[in-house]
Design a protein around this motif. Structure first.
Motif, short mmCIF file in Angstrom:
data_model
loop_
_atom_site.label_atom_id
_atom_site.label_comp_id
_atom_site.label_asym_id
_atom_site.label_seq_id
_atom_site.Cartn_x
_atom_site.Cartn_y
_atom_site.Cartn_z
N GLY A 12 -7.49 -1.64 1.48
CA GLY A 12 -6.54 -0.90 2.31
C GLY A 12 -5.31 -0.48 1.54
O GLY A 12 -5.35 -0.33 0.31
N THR A 13 -4.21 -0.29 2.27
CA THR A 13 -2.96 0.21 1.68
C THR A 13 -2.61 -0.53 0.40
O THR A 13 -2.34 0.09 -0.64
CB THR A 13 -1.81 -0.01 2.69
N MET A 14 -2.58 -1.83 0.45
CA MET A 14 -2.13 -2.62 -0.70
C MET A 14 -3.24 -2.80 -1.73
O MET A 14 -3.00 -2.72 -2.93
CB MET A 14 -1.62 -3.99 -0.23
N ASP A 33 -14.58 -4.84 -0.14
CA ASP A 33 -14.17 -4.73 1.26
C ASP A 33 -15.43 -4.86 2.12
O ASP A 33 -16.52 -4.55 1.67
CB ASP A 33 -13.49 -3.37 1.52
N ALA A 90 -6.12 -9.10 -0.71
CA ALA A 90 -5.19 -8.24 0.05
C ALA A 90 -5.88 -7.77 1.33
O ALA A 90 -5.97 -6.58 1.61
CB ALA A 90 -4.76 -7.05 -0.80
N VAL A 91 -6.40 -8.74 2.10
CA VAL A 91 -7.08 -8.39 3.36
C VAL A 91 -6.09 -8.56 4.51
O VAL A 91 -4.94 -8.95 4.33
CB VAL A 91 -8.35 -9.24 3.60
N THR A 92 -6.58 -8.27 5.70
CA THR A 92 -5.80 -8.33 6.93
C THR A 92 -5.00 -9.64 7.03
O THR A 92 -5.52 -10.71 6.69
CB THR A 92 -6.80 -8.22 8.11
N GLU A 93 -3.76 -9.52 7.53
CA GLU A 93 -2.81 -10.64 7.49
C GLU A 93 -3.03 -11.65 8.63
O GLU A 93 -2.18 -11.78 9.52
CB GLU A 93 -1.39 -10.06 7.54
N LYS A 98 -8.20 -14.72 6.26
CA LYS A 98 -7.95 -15.15 4.88
C LYS A 98 -8.55 -16.54 4.57
O LYS A 98 -8.98 -16.77 3.44
CB LYS A 98 -6.44 -15.16 4.60
N ASN A 118 -1.90 -11.58 -1.86
CA ASN A 118 -0.79 -10.64 -1.65
C ASN A 118 -0.16 -10.82 -0.27
O ASN A 118 0.60 -9.97 0.20
CB ASN A 118 -1.34 -9.21 -1.81
N SER A 120 2.07 -11.47 2.97
CA SER A 120 3.51 -11.29 3.18
C SER A 120 4.13 -12.53 3.81
O SER A 120 5.34 -12.71 3.74
CB SER A 120 3.77 -10.13 4.14
N PHE A 142 3.03 -7.97 -3.94
CA PHE A 142 3.42 -6.62 -4.37
C PHE A 142 4.09 -5.90 -3.19
O PHE A 142 3.99 -6.31 -2.05
CB PHE A 142 2.17 -5.81 -4.77
P1 NAD Z 1 -4.82 -2.85 5.52
O1 NAD Z 1 -5.11 -3.04 6.95
O2 NAD Z 1 -4.41 -1.49 5.02
O3 NAD Z 1 -6.10 -3.30 4.65
C1 NAD Z 1 -6.77 -4.51 4.87
C2 NAD Z 1 -8.21 -4.32 4.40
O4 NAD Z 1 -8.85 -5.61 4.46
C3 NAD Z 1 -9.04 -3.37 5.24
O5 NAD Z 1 -9.59 -2.34 4.42
C4 NAD Z 1 -10.15 -4.26 5.83
O6 NAD Z 1 -11.40 -3.59 5.97
C5 NAD Z 1 -10.20 -5.36 4.79
N1 NAD Z 1 -10.83 -6.59 5.27
C6 NAD Z 1 -10.67 -7.20 6.47
N2 NAD Z 1 -11.43 -8.33 6.53
C7 NAD Z 1 -12.07 -8.42 5.32
C8 NAD Z 1 -13.00 -9.36 4.77
N3 NAD Z 1 -13.40 -10.42 5.47
N4 NAD Z 1 -13.46 -9.14 3.52
C9 NAD Z 1 -13.06 -8.05 2.81
N5 NAD Z 1 -12.19 -7.11 3.29
C10 NAD Z 1 -11.70 -7.31 4.53
O7 NAD Z 1 -3.71 -3.94 5.14
P2 NAD Z 1 -2.57 -3.88 4.01
O8 NAD Z 1 -1.34 -3.24 4.56
O9 NAD Z 1 -3.16 -3.39 2.75
O10 NAD Z 1 -2.22 -5.44 3.88
C11 NAD Z 1 -3.05 -6.30 3.14
C12 NAD Z 1 -2.27 -7.55 2.77
O11 NAD Z 1 -1.11 -7.16 2.01
C13 NAD Z 1 -1.74 -8.35 3.97
O12 NAD Z 1 -1.80 -9.71 3.64
C14 NAD Z 1 -0.28 -7.88 4.08
O13 NAD Z 1 0.54 -8.83 4.67
C15 NAD Z 1 0.06 -7.70 2.62
N6 NAD Z 1 1.18 -6.79 2.34
C16 NAD Z 1 1.27 -5.58 2.98
C17 NAD Z 1 2.31 -4.71 2.67
C18 NAD Z 1 2.44 -3.37 3.32
O14 NAD Z 1 3.51 -2.74 3.21
N7 NAD Z 1 1.39 -2.84 3.94
C19 NAD Z 1 3.28 -5.09 1.71
C20 NAD Z 1 3.14 -6.33 1.05
C21 NAD Z 1 2.09 -7.16 1.38
#
Ligand code: NAD
Length: 285
Positions: A12-14, A33, A90-93, A98, A118, A120, A142
């Motif tokens: 995802g995003t991160m 993923d 860096a999966v769903t929070e 996790k 990663n 938060s 990050f």
């Molecule tokens: P996101 O929703 O964009 O991406 C999460 C990804 O995880 C998705 O593509 C999903 O399909 C995948 N996923 C879910 N369950 C899974 C599994 N069992 N196995 C493999 N993949 C799986 O989330 P994000 O914003 O990228 O956040 C990811 C992590 O980074 C979180 O822990 C968040 O707290 C942290 N974070 C986010 C930011 C931010 O600004 N978005 C900043 C710093 C840290």
């Protein structure tokens, strides 16, 4: 210890941003993923962001090509990490997602591999406790967008070894980032300081102290912040802000961290910020 093969779990995003900076710095990356769509979107985003860097003459077209060739994808977690030196999760929070991932990483990754998260707001010590190698588990926090933002909070769990810390800190420096060592505590430093400020701005709005734009203007012009707290909350996502306030409130047990009712109401209504088109401000398209 230096790293050559890595895996990033979550595209995802991160996750795609982290894969981007690892591959650009010469490391092989397997992006993992559960969702094929997320993997496709993730690699498309990496390709587009690298193209932007070529256009700005930060990298050459050949470097872009070589970087893309270092990124492969996988939907099977155990197979994807079977031969890596480092995993960055860096999966769903949520702990529900996790926790099992760290159990699988512990079983499937080589014994020497370091397991970084990663997250938060989830405790690194708790993630480490899901494994039999807590001394090799660490936070690598990050910031978004990863290719641009310089900071990495390197978070030490209770049992993180000096060797693990030093290797991850050196990697962050190699990636062109500025690592800051932080002990495991709710919200680390970044969200412990940022989120209560955003929450207080929402209280000001709810209590009618000032309207959205005036609150943001005070913080921009008075405190020299590049954007106001309500604009920033819309960028981050109001659901993410609420989730982190709930962690701070629950884990620290102090009512000064209680989420503002207006923040909760916005999330309940689906007004999540930029991503939903409506938060403290309305967005077109
Ligand atoms: P996101 O929703 O964009 O991406 C999460 C990804 O995880 C998705 O593509 C999903 O399909 C995948 N996923 C879910 N369950 C899974 C599994 N069992 N196995 C493999 N993949 C799986 O989330 P994000 O914003 O990228 O956040 C990811 C992590 O980074 C979180 O822990 C968040 O707290 C942290 N974070 C986010 C930011 C931010 O600004 N978005 C900043 C710093 C840290």
């Amino acid at each position: 210890m230096s790293f050559s093969t890595t895996a990033v779990v979550g595209a995802g995003t991160m996750g795609n941003g982290i894969a981007h900076v690892l591959a650009l710095n010469g490391l092989d990356v397997t992006l993992i993923d559960v969702s094929e769509d997320a993997l496709r979107n993730g690699t498309d985003t990496i390709a587009e962001n690298l193209a932007r860097q070529v256009k700005k003459e930060r990298i050459t077209a050949a470097e872009r090509e070589a970087t893309l060739n270092r990124v492969s994808t996988h939907t099977d977690l155990a197979q994807g990490v079977a031969d890596v030196d480092l995993v960055i999760e860096a999966v769903t929070e949520t702990t529900e997602v996790k926790g099992p991932i760290f159990e699988t990483l512990d079983e499937a990754a080589p014994d020497h591999a370091i397991l970084a998260s990663n997250t938060s707001s989830i405790s690194i010590t708790w993630l480490a406790a899901q494994t039999s190698r807590p001394e090799q588990v660490i936070g690598m926090h990050f910031f978004n967008p990863v290719p641009i933002m310089k900071l990495v909070e390197v978070v030490r769990g209770l049992e993180t070894s000096n060797g693990t810390h030093d290797a991850v800190q050196a990697l962050a420096e190699d990636l062109g980032k500025t690592p800051v060592e932080v002990n495991d505590a709710p919200g680390f430093v970044s969200n412990r300081v940022l989120m209560p400020m955003i929450n207080e701005a929402v209280f000001c709005l709810m209590e009618g102290v000032a309207d959205e734009e005036d609150i943001d203007t005070v913080m921009k012009l008075g405190m020299n912040h590049p954007m106001g707290p309500l604009t920033l909350a819309d960028f981050i996502g109001l659901d993410v802000c609420l989730g982190i306030m709930e962690v701070l409130h629950r884990e620290l047990g102090d009512d000064k961290y209680r989420p503002c009712p207006l923040l909760r109401k916005k999330v309940t209504a689906g007004h999540l910020g930029r991503k939903s088109g409506q938060g403290f401000y309305a967005y077109d398209g």
